[in-house]
Design a protein around this motif. Structure first.
Motif, PDB file in Angstrom:
ATOM      1  N   VAL A  70       0.810  -1.224   0.000  1.00  0.00           N
ATOM      2  CA  VAL A  70       0.000   0.000   0.000  1.00  0.00           C
ATOM      3  C   VAL A  70       0.843   1.274   0.000  1.00  0.00           C
ATOM      4  CG1 VAL A  70      -2.029  -1.105   1.004  1.00  0.00           C
ATOM      5  CG2 VAL A  70      -0.343  -0.041   2.517  1.00  0.00           C
ATOM      6  N   ASP A  71       2.148   1.153   0.236  1.00  0.00           N
ATOM      7  CA  ASP A  71       3.036   2.315   0.211  1.00  0.00           C
ATOM      8  C   ASP A  71       3.850   2.407  -1.070  1.00  0.00           C
ATOM      9  OD1 ASP A  71       2.232   3.096   2.737  1.00  0.00           O
ATOM     10  OD2 ASP A  71       4.018   2.336   3.751  1.00  0.00           O
ATOM     11  N   GLY A  72       4.152   1.255  -1.677  1.00  0.00           N
ATOM     12  CA  GLY A  72       5.036   1.244  -2.829  1.00  0.00           C
ATOM     13  C   GLY A  72       6.477   1.400  -2.405  1.00  0.00           C
ATOM     14  N   ASP A  73       7.348   1.535  -3.386  1.00  0.00           N
ATOM     15  CA  ASP A  73       8.771   1.732  -3.125  1.00  0.00           C
ATOM     16  C   ASP A  73       9.150   3.151  -3.520  1.00  0.00           C
ATOM     17  OD1 ASP A  73       9.280  -0.788  -2.020  1.00  0.00           O
ATOM     18  OD2 ASP A  73       9.936  -1.660  -3.910  1.00  0.00           O
ATOM     19  N   ASP A  74       9.882   3.295  -4.595  1.00  0.00           N
ATOM     20  CA  ASP A  74      10.384   4.609  -4.987  1.00  0.00           C
ATOM     21  C   ASP A  74       9.335   5.446  -5.711  1.00  0.00           C
ATOM     22  OD1 ASP A  74      10.555   2.720  -7.090  1.00  0.00           O
ATOM     23  OD2 ASP A  74      11.966   3.999  -8.168  1.00  0.00           O
ATOM     24  N   GLU A  75       9.559   6.740  -5.678  1.00  0.00           N
ATOM     25  CA  GLU A  75       8.667   7.680  -6.365  1.00  0.00           C
ATOM     26  C   GLU A  75       8.811   7.502  -7.878  1.00  0.00           C
ATOM     27  OE1 GLU A  75       7.409  12.394  -6.162  1.00  0.00           O
ATOM     28  OE2 GLU A  75       9.118  11.701  -4.992  1.00  0.00           O
ATOM     29  N   VAL A  76       7.698   7.444  -8.570  1.00  0.00           N
ATOM     30  CA  VAL A  76       7.704   7.183 -10.006  1.00  0.00           C
ATOM     31  C   VAL A  76       8.365   8.326 -10.777  1.00  0.00           C
ATOM     32  CG1 VAL A  76       6.248   6.851 -12.045  1.00  0.00           C
ATOM     33  CG2 VAL A  76       5.701   5.668  -9.908  1.00  0.00           C
ATOM     34  N   ASN A  77       7.945   9.554 -10.523  1.00  0.00           N
ATOM     35  CA  ASN A  77       8.460  10.690 -11.275  1.00  0.00           C
ATOM     36  C   ASN A  77       8.334  11.939 -10.404  1.00  0.00           C
ATOM     37  OD1 ASN A  77       8.929  12.826 -13.074  1.00  0.00           O
ATOM     38  ND2 ASN A  77       8.036  11.705 -14.801  1.00  0.00           N
ATOM     39  N   PRO A  78       9.414  12.317  -9.709  1.00  0.00           N
ATOM     40  CA  PRO A  78       9.342  13.486  -8.817  1.00  0.00           C
ATOM     41  C   PRO A  78       8.884  14.768  -9.511  1.00  0.00           C
ATOM     42  CG  PRO A  78      11.340  12.235  -8.398  1.00  0.00           C
ATOM     43  CD  PRO A  78      10.718  11.646  -9.647  1.00  0.00           C
ATOM     44  N   ALA A  79       9.106  14.891 -10.796  1.00  0.00           N
ATOM     45  CA  ALA A  79       8.674  16.093 -11.515  1.00  0.00           C
ATOM     46  C   ALA A  79       7.152  16.219 -11.539  1.00  0.00           C
ATOM     47  CB  ALA A  79       9.220  16.070 -12.943  1.00  0.00           C
ATOM     48  N   TYR A  80       6.453  15.112 -11.293  1.00  0.00           N
ATOM     49  CA  TYR A  80       4.987  15.149 -11.308  1.00  0.00           C
ATOM     50  C   TYR A  80       4.431  16.034 -10.194  1.00  0.00           C
ATOM     51  CZ  TYR A  80       0.177  13.417 -11.777  1.00  0.00           C
ATOM     52  OH  TYR A  80      -1.163  13.320 -11.966  1.00  0.00           O
ATOM     53  N   ARG A  81       5.192  16.230  -9.151  1.00  0.00           N
ATOM     54  CA  ARG A  81       4.734  17.096  -8.053  1.00  0.00           C
ATOM     55  C   ARG A  81       4.472  18.515  -8.530  1.00  0.00           C
ATOM     56  NH1 ARG A  81       7.558  15.579  -2.439  1.00  0.00           N
ATOM     57  NH2 ARG A  81       7.690  13.331  -2.704  1.00  0.00           N
ATOM     58  N   ASP A  82       5.161  18.938  -9.590  1.00  0.00           N
ATOM     59  CA  ASP A  82       5.010  20.292 -10.118  1.00  0.00           C
ATOM     60  C   ASP A  82       4.029  20.368 -11.283  1.00  0.00           C
ATOM     61  OD1 ASP A  82       6.914  21.267  -8.287  1.00  0.00           O
ATOM     62  OD2 ASP A  82       8.544  20.653  -9.611  1.00  0.00           O
ATOM     63  N   PHE A  83       3.450  19.251 -11.662  1.00  0.00           N
ATOM     64  CA  PHE A  83       2.494  19.214 -12.769  1.00  0.00           C
ATOM     65  C   PHE A  83       1.169  19.807 -12.280  1.00  0.00           C
ATOM     66  CE2 PHE A  83      -0.397  17.152 -15.822  1.00  0.00           C
ATOM     67  CZ  PHE A  83       0.320  17.322 -17.003  1.00  0.00           C
ATOM     68  N   PRO A  84       0.490  20.639 -13.110  1.00  0.00           N
ATOM     69  CA  PRO A  84      -0.779  21.235 -12.659  1.00  0.00           C
ATOM     70  C   PRO A  84      -1.795  20.173 -12.213  1.00  0.00           C
ATOM     71  CG  PRO A  84      -0.062  22.214 -14.736  1.00  0.00           C
ATOM     72  CD  PRO A  84       0.856  21.048 -14.463  1.00  0.00           C
ATOM     73  N   TYR A  85      -2.396  20.407 -11.076  1.00  0.00           N
ATOM     74  CA  TYR A  85      -3.442  19.554 -10.503  1.00  0.00           C
ATOM     75  C   TYR A  85      -2.959  18.142 -10.190  1.00  0.00           C
ATOM     76  CZ  TYR A  85      -6.010  23.387 -12.549  1.00  0.00           C
ATOM     77  OH  TYR A  85      -6.421  24.643 -12.907  1.00  0.00           O
ATOM     78  N   SER A  86      -1.679  17.990  -9.975  1.00  0.00           N
ATOM     79  CA  SER A  86      -1.149  16.660  -9.689  1.00  0.00           C
ATOM     80  C   SER A  86      -1.249  16.332  -8.204  1.00  0.00           C
ATOM     81  CB  SER A  86       0.310  16.562 -10.130  1.00  0.00           C
ATOM     82  OG  SER A  86       1.126  17.357  -9.285  1.00  0.00           O
ATOM     83  N   VAL A  87      -0.830  15.130  -7.890  1.00  0.00           N
ATOM     84  CA  VAL A  87      -0.777  14.659  -6.509  1.00  0.00           C
ATOM     85  C   VAL A  87       0.518  15.207  -5.918  1.00  0.00           C
ATOM     86  CG1 VAL A  87      -0.696  12.604  -5.077  1.00  0.00           C
ATOM     87  CG2 VAL A  87      -1.954  12.555  -7.224  1.00  0.00           C
ATOM     88  N   TRP A  88       0.421  16.097  -4.950  1.00  0.00           N
ATOM     89  CA  TRP A  88       1.636  16.705  -4.417  1.00  0.00           C
ATOM     90  C   TRP A  88       1.923  16.329  -2.973  1.00  0.00           C
ATOM     91  CZ3 TRP A  88       0.624  19.742  -0.245  1.00  0.00           C
ATOM     92  CH2 TRP A  88      -0.682  20.196  -0.113  1.00  0.00           C
ATOM     93  N   SER A  89       0.916  16.051  -2.188  1.00  0.00           N
ATOM     94  CA  SER A  89       1.177  15.765  -0.776  1.00  0.00           C
ATOM     95  C   SER A  89       1.613  14.318  -0.541  1.00  0.00           C
ATOM     96  CB  SER A  89      -0.041  16.085   0.075  1.00  0.00           C
ATOM     97  OG  SER A  89      -1.135  15.266  -0.298  1.00  0.00           O
ATOM     98  N   HIS A  90       1.240  13.427  -1.429  1.00  0.00           N
ATOM     99  CA  HIS A  90       1.651  12.025  -1.344  1.00  0.00           C
ATOM    100  C   HIS A  90       2.292  11.668  -2.677  1.00  0.00           C
ATOM    101  CE1 HIS A  90      -0.720  11.276   2.281  1.00  0.00           C
ATOM    102  NE2 HIS A  90      -1.652  12.023   1.729  1.00  0.00           N
TER     103      HIS A  90
END
Length: 171
Positions: A70-90
């Motif tokens: 339920v947690d996964g391992d590594d972050e898929v794409n850290p740049a996605y945090r800056d994508f408009p309307y993306s998932v940023w807190s998790h």
């Protein structure tokens, strides 16, 4: 809008594409890359699933595999945090196919009914033992958790059999 745990099955090539492109990852997190049958909404159950196994005395390696599922391992794409309307807190995380197989093998050791039967019969006592993991529930947590246990175990079993990866996020 409620924030709930989402999982999606993807091929290794699709996971690589999500790692390379925030646009592709956004398609996945917008439910437009894979068919609905390859998605699982776990609602708010992940911590309750883990906590119920801890309360039931499930071995630590299996609890660790459940947490990883339920947690996964590594972050898929850290740049996605800056994508408009993306998932940023998790962050969006993933498990590669070989890890999915390991996790699915370990998850097969979980007997949801036995785990949930280990909770106190009294709803108030059961909720107290589960702590914050199910604070949003009223009544006994068995039915809610059993539904999500069944779905999660089947999801991982099928994903491993198909040799796919899993991408996880909160949406």
């Amino acid at each position: 809008m409620a924030i709930t745990q989402q999982l999606a099955r993807v091929s290794g090539a699709e996971l690589d594409a999500c790692r390379a492109s925030v646009e592709t990852l956004n398609l996945l997190c917008s439910f437009d890359l894979r068919p609905r049958s390859d998605h699982l909404d776990l609602d708010w159950s992940p911590e309750g699933l883990v906590r119920s196994c801890e309360v039931a005395g499930v071995d630590t390696a299996t609890v660790a595999a459940l947490r990883r599922s339920v947690d996964g391992d590594d972050e898929v794409n850290p740049a996605y945090r800056d994508f408009p309307y993306s998932v940023w807190s998790h962050p969006v995380t993933a498990l590669v196919p070989d890890v999915v197989t390991e996790v699915a093998t370990r998850l097969r050791r979980i007997e949801p009914r036995a785990v949930l039967d280990a909770l106190p019969a009294d709803p108030a006592e059961a909720l107290a033992r589960m702590g914050r993991s199910v604070e949003f529930l009223s009544g006994h947590p068995r039915r809610y958790l059993e539904e999500h246990f069944t779905a999660l175990l089947a999801f991982y079993r099928d994903t491993a059999e198909r040799g796919l990866a899993v991408v996880l996020w909160w949406d």
